[in-house]
Design a protein around this motif. Structure first.
Motif, PDB file in Angstrom:
ATOM      1  N   THR A  90      19.998  65.837  36.274  1.00 19.80           N
ATOM      2  CA  THR A  90      20.522  65.131  35.109  1.00 19.80           C
ATOM      3  C   THR A  90      20.877  63.702  35.495  1.00 19.80           C
ATOM      4  N   ALA A  91      21.078  62.876  34.485  1.00 24.65           N
ATOM      5  CA  ALA A  91      21.474  61.488  34.699  1.00 24.65           C
ATOM      6  C   ALA A  91      22.399  61.077  33.561  1.00 24.65           C
ATOM      7  N   ARG A  92      23.183  60.046  33.815  1.00 25.68           N
ATOM      8  CA  ARG A  92      24.031  59.484  32.764  1.00 25.68           C
ATOM      9  C   ARG A  92      23.244  58.379  32.069  1.00 25.68           C
ATOM     10  N   VAL A  93      23.186  58.480  30.738  1.00 21.76           N
ATOM     11  CA  VAL A  93      22.386  57.548  29.946  1.00 21.76           C
ATOM     12  C   VAL A  93      23.250  57.043  28.792  1.00 21.76           C
ATOM     13  N   PRO A  94      23.205  55.736  28.485  1.00 21.77           N
ATOM     14  CA  PRO A  94      23.903  55.277  27.287  1.00 21.77           C
ATOM     15  C   PRO A  94      23.443  56.091  26.075  1.00 21.77           C
ATOM     16  N   ALA A  95      24.397  56.537  25.269  1.00 14.89           N
ATOM     17  CA  ALA A  95      24.065  57.395  24.133  1.00 14.89           C
ATOM     18  C   ALA A  95      23.042  56.738  23.222  1.00 14.89           C
ATOM     19  N   VAL A  96      23.169  55.426  22.982  1.00 15.53           N
ATOM     20  CA  VAL A  96      22.247  54.759  22.061  1.00 15.53           C
ATOM     21  C   VAL A  96      20.831  54.736  22.622  1.00 15.53           C
ATOM     22  N   LYS A  97      20.709  54.621  23.935  1.00 15.83           N
ATOM     23  CA  LYS A  97      19.373  54.632  24.552  1.00 15.83           C
ATOM     24  C   LYS A  97      18.784  56.033  24.503  1.00 15.83           C
ATOM     25  N   LEU A  98      19.598  57.040  24.818  1.00 18.67           N
ATOM     26  CA  LEU A  98      19.127  58.420  24.773  1.00 18.67           C
ATOM     27  C   LEU A  98      18.635  58.775  23.364  1.00 18.67           C
ATOM     28  N   VAL A  99      19.391  58.378  22.357  1.00 20.25           N
ATOM     29  CA  VAL A  99      19.021  58.711  20.991  1.00 20.25           C
ATOM     30  C   VAL A  99      17.730  58.008  20.597  1.00 20.25           C
ATOM     31  N   ARG A 100      17.647  56.719  20.848  1.00 18.43           N
ATOM     32  CA  ARG A 100      16.468  55.965  20.418  1.00 18.43           C
ATOM     33  C   ARG A 100      15.215  56.387  21.170  1.00 18.43           C
ATOM     34  N   ASP A 101      15.341  56.602  22.487  1.00 19.44           N
ATOM     35  CA  ASP A 101      14.148  56.868  23.294  1.00 19.44           C
ATOM     36  C   ASP A 101      13.690  58.318  23.225  1.00 19.44           C
ATOM     37  N   GLU A 102      14.633  59.255  23.101  1.00 20.02           N
ATOM     38  CA  GLU A 102      14.272  60.663  23.268  1.00 20.02           C
ATOM     39  C   GLU A 102      14.653  61.547  22.083  1.00 20.02           C
ATOM     40  N   LEU A 103      15.872  61.387  21.563  1.00 16.01           N
ATOM     41  CA  LEU A 103      16.362  62.354  20.589  1.00 16.01           C
ATOM     42  C   LEU A 103      15.879  62.089  19.167  1.00 16.01           C
TER      43      LEU A 103
END
Length: 502
Positions: free
Chosen positions: A404-417
């Motif tokens: 796992t890694a720590r990712v800014p929530a906004v980046k995680l949402v835009r790129d993956e979720l």
């Protein structure tokens, strides 16, 4: 049952009798699950929103009985505090233009309720915690005049045996004591229901738990309490402390709180109901006359009333629900994570993101809960409550390497979720226009790093900079919030500050 609630008293044998009845209900649930007696998939979803009443000055109004009398609709009900209401939207089938339909129903219903509230100098405010609430507002005298709320308060207070302590350390620190559960009424939320088959329940519940932190990061809308700037989403710590039946000694022993994230991924709905019986004493030991096993033996479907009642006094952020519709049993996952507001469009965007993402994650061949610890999901929830849109989320790394890694929530949402949520909405049969519009609201929130909490904080500080004192700044922020909420444009488009001021 109604007579016992009105009477408000329990004798020494009531809890023992109730405990035995709960075990019968649990056994009945186990039989229903084993016999596959549950409703077939119908893709039903439901929506409840808790609301605040405030005057034109932004201050809370303790008059839900008067407002409800004027609204005169079964869609609107009381909530815990006299300044609270709840609106319930009838279940809808996920598919087509359901999100636009829900938005239109909500706008119509809330608009009507707001006009009726205006007749008695009140108004509807859809927000996680009303910033103008004071400690003097959250006292037992301001609990709604409904037997079940008074009885619940009495039982929780008796179980705790001493005052409740609210101690939240965020941007500022708040410490105070209360003699009742009234501070719970400050927390107004959105509940998203999804009917699922028993075979799919665990996957959906685990997926919902995994994304709870992301939901909060995107939707935080409760940064103030009693004049203090605390967490970006202050509802969870407040709700936990306002319903905590444990004195400090039991907390030190590791006894679980009734407001609970949970502690593990699950393999069935049965496990959650069983945990509720094993860990949490009854608060409302009210028995009816049904023998669930005899009902099953006779080919009927039991109501499992005691199990349902007990389940409602354990405040999981994703709660298992057993219900009957037209005599047929079903299971639901009730997602209780999100605060109310800011606008109808924001609420529906949050719902679209949730339903799409949970569908995609629940059907993933490599489930996220097999690649991430439960402790990480709980940490994400806590981190997102503290930091909101600026939170960093622990999430499985892409590819087969694992970890796992720590990712800014906004980046995680835009790129993956967001792509996953879009695929999930496609699987539900949602029209592309609805899918793109509401997920576009989420994308813009991430792009601009704005949600309800960030807007409230920025506008409040703008008011302080303009020379207003703390209480006046909070009232001005609340009035401006209410104005923009009723205009209806999503929060990422709201201008910070006040018109006519620099």
């Amino acid at each position: 049952m109604g007579e016992k609630v009105v009477a408000g008293g329990f004798d020494l044998s009531d809890r023992q009798r109730y405990r035995k009845k709960l075990q019968l209900c649990l056994e009945g649930l186990g039989r229903l699950l084993a016999e596959k007696g549950f409703d077939r998939p119908k893709n039903f979803m439901g929506l409840e929103i808790e609301l605040n009443l405030a005057g034109a000055d932004g201050m809370p109004k303790m008059m839900n009985a008067e407002v409800l009398e004027r609204i005169a609709s079964r869609d609107f009900q009381t909530e815990l505090g006299m300044f609270n209401l709840e609106v319930n939207i009838v279940p809808h089938r996920l598919g087509g233009r359901v999100f636009d339909q829900l938005a239109e129903e909500l706008r119509t219903g809330l608009g009507y309720a707001h006009r009726k509230a205006n007749e008695v100098d009140a108004g509807i405010v859809m927000i996680g915690i009303l910033p103008t609430l004071g400690r003097h507002d959250l006292v037992s005298a301001n609990l709604s005049d409904v037997d079940r709320y008074q009885l619940l308060n009495d039982q929780i207070v008796t179980a705790r045996g001493e005052d409740f302590t609210v101690d939240i350390s965020g941007v500022e620190r708040l410490t105070c004591n209360f003699a009742s559960i009234a501070p719970e009424a400050a927390c107004t939320s959105v509940q998203l229901h999804l009917q699922v088959t028993p075979d799919r329940f665990a996957d959906v519940w685990n997926a919902a738990q995994a994304v709870a932190g992301v939901q909060i990061a995107l939707g935080a809308n409760s940064p103030f309490l009693f004049g203090r700037e605390l967490w970006r989403e202050s509802r969870p710590p407040l709700f936990l402390q306002a319903t905590d039946t444990r004195p400090p000694e039991l907390q030190a022993q590791g006894v679980r709180p009734r407001t609970w994230f949970g502690e593990r991924w699950v393999d069935s709905a049965y496990e959650l109901f069983e945990e509720n019986l094993r860990y949490f004493p009854a608060l409302l030991p009210i028995c009816d006359d049904e023998d669930p096993l005899l009902v099953l033996d006779d080919g009927g479907v039991p109501r499992l009333q005691e199990l349902v009642l007990h389940n409602g006094t354990v405040y999981r952020w994703n709660r298992p629900v057993y219900g009957l519709a037209d005599g047929v049993p079903h299971l639901r996952v009730e997602n209780r994570v999100l605060p109310a507001g800011p606008t109808v469009t924001d609420v529906i965007a949050n719902a679209a993101f949730y339903y799409g993402l949970v569908r995609a994650l629940a059907e993933d061949s490599r489930p996220v809960w097999r690649r991430m610890s439960f402790e990480a999901a709980e940490e994400n929830f806590d981190t997102a409550c503290r930091h909101g849109i600026d939170a960093e989320i622990i999430w499985p790394k892409a590819g087969r390497a694992g970890g796992t890694a720590r990712v800014p929530a906004v980046k995680l949402v835009r790129d993956e979720l967001l792509p996953l949520a879009a695929a999930g909405l496609d699987a539900w049969g949602i029209e592309p226009a609805d899918r793109d519009y509401y997920l576009g609201v989420i994308e813009q929130r991430c792009r601009r790093r704005v949600n309800g909490a960030s807007w409230q904080v920025d506008t409040y500080h703008r008011a302080l900079e303009a020379g207003l004192e703390r209480e006046a700044a909070l009232a001005a922020t609340t009035r401006r919030y209410s104005e923009l909420m009723h205009q209806g444009d999503p929060v990422h488009t709201w201008p910070v500050g006040f018109p006519g001021r620099t």
